[in-house]
Design an enzyme around this catalytic site. Sequence first.
Site, short mmCIF file in Angstrom:
data_model
loop_
_atom_site.label_atom_id
_atom_site.label_comp_id
_atom_site.label_asym_id
_atom_site.label_seq_id
_atom_site.Cartn_x
_atom_site.Cartn_y
_atom_site.Cartn_z
N LYS A 39 0.85 -1.20 0.00
CA LYS A 39 0.00 0.00 0.00
C LYS A 39 0.88 1.26 0.00
O LYS A 39 2.10 1.17 0.23
CB LYS A 39 -0.91 -0.02 1.22
CG LYS A 39 -0.18 -0.05 2.56
CD LYS A 39 -1.14 -0.39 3.72
CE LYS A 39 -0.39 -0.41 5.05
NZ LYS A 39 -1.25 -0.93 6.13
N TYR A 254 13.96 30.78 8.30
CA TYR A 254 12.68 31.44 8.57
C TYR A 254 12.44 31.57 10.07
O TYR A 254 12.71 30.63 10.84
CB TYR A 254 11.54 30.61 8.00
CG TYR A 254 11.33 30.79 6.50
CD1 TYR A 254 11.10 32.05 5.95
CD2 TYR A 254 11.33 29.68 5.66
CE1 TYR A 254 10.90 32.19 4.59
CE2 TYR A 254 11.13 29.82 4.30
CZ TYR A 254 10.91 31.09 3.76
OH TYR A 254 10.70 31.23 2.43
C1 LIG Z 1 -0.45 -1.82 6.89
C2 LIG Z 1 -0.98 -3.15 7.28
C3 LIG Z 1 -0.12 -4.25 7.37
C4 LIG Z 1 1.38 -4.13 7.28
O1 LIG Z 1 1.86 -3.53 8.48
P1 LIG Z 1 3.40 -3.30 8.76
O2 LIG Z 1 3.45 -2.80 10.16
O3 LIG Z 1 3.88 -2.28 7.78
O4 LIG Z 1 4.08 -4.61 8.58
C5 LIG Z 1 -0.69 -5.50 7.60
N1 LIG Z 1 -2.03 -5.64 7.75
C6 LIG Z 1 -2.89 -4.58 7.70
C7 LIG Z 1 -4.34 -4.80 7.92
C8 LIG Z 1 -2.39 -3.30 7.49
O5 LIG Z 1 -3.22 -2.26 7.46
#
Ligand SMILES: *Cc1c(COP(=O)(O)O)cnc(C)c1O
Length: 367
Positions: A39, A254
């Site tokens: 993702k 800044y």
């Molecule tokens: C993002 C996510 C993962 C992966 O999590 P990590 O901590 O990056 O390994 C797995 N399962 C679900 C449901 C997630 O939302």
Amino acid sequence: MNADAPAGLLLAIDLGALARNWKRLHDLSSPAECAAVVKADAYGIGIERAVPALAEAGCRKFFVAVPEEGERVRAAVADAAVYVLNGFFAEWAGYFRAFSLRPVLNSLKSIEAWAGHCPGAPSVVHVDTGMNRLGLSLHEAVGLSRRPELLAAASLEMLMSHLACADDPGHPLNKTQLTLFREVRGEFPRLPASLANSAGIHLGRDFHLDLVRPGVALYGAAFAQDRAPLEIVATLKARILQIRDAAAGETIGYGATRHILEDTRIAIVSAGYADGYHRMTGSSDKHPGAQAMLRGQRVPILGRVSMDLIAIDVTAIPGASEGDWVELFGPNMPIDEVAAAAGTVGYELLTGLSRRAARHYIGADAS
Ligand SMILES: *Cc1c(COP(=O)(O)O)cnc(C)c1O
């Protein structure tokens, strides 16, 4: 984007390291199957390059958050299973069919919608076991188990849940969630089950069940556990554009939030918050800020982070010159340490990098 355009900021991505990290997590979790969570554009490193490298390593199951990411995974790998974590609405049916996406169904209503609009196409059901995020309540899950005709129409192929505190192995919620998930699972005896994210894999065999879902560990961020040393995949490097000398009593950047106490050599570097280099990595007289790495030494960020520029203190590095590359995070400057200085986590820094940071691929499948 023209990959050959001159760039002052580079995100170097080692696809070989990515593939080796997946294999290591796969070996650690075997006989459970190892998926890959890709993702948020594969945590910022690029779905189009990460997915083929992972598929080549042997990964057959990919998880994304939203449908559009699923379409991109499908374009990169024709025959893998692609799961969409953020669920399903009836009006998405055509899109899911067109790209053979499998929804992770989070409510009874969405299960009914899937059964009605995409009968016979595989899906996953998410049960909430204590995080209070997505998923059916335990009560709803038990109810669902008593509706065989709905189960069949929705073609459920797996049951999943998600851990809230896996990064804290001693947290009592880990055990509680595992126990509740096992109870729910007992109601669906024929379905495989998945619980562990990256950190969950390190909680031990009990948590692996049939499929593990690592994300951040694949990319070498968020934790470096001794039992499974994982390689750094992403290195952010920025060029020194100018070096200047500032005198005691002057200020930097800044808001003039950082006063110079003694004569200081400053390097102005080509990275800023518009690149996703978090604004809170900056420093003031009260707040120390993050560090970067130059010629084997740590150098502090001076003053506020601008949109396109930061300042670092190179007084201690006499050889520092214009054109040098500074490591903002990578093997010598842990991303999680930089993130912590900004009050956040490596996940956010990595996924928040903008497209302006030129991606430069190295390793096995980089050609
Ligand atoms: C993002 C996510 C993962 C992966 O999590 P990590 O901590 O990056 O390994 C797995 N399962 C679900 C449901 C997630 O939302």
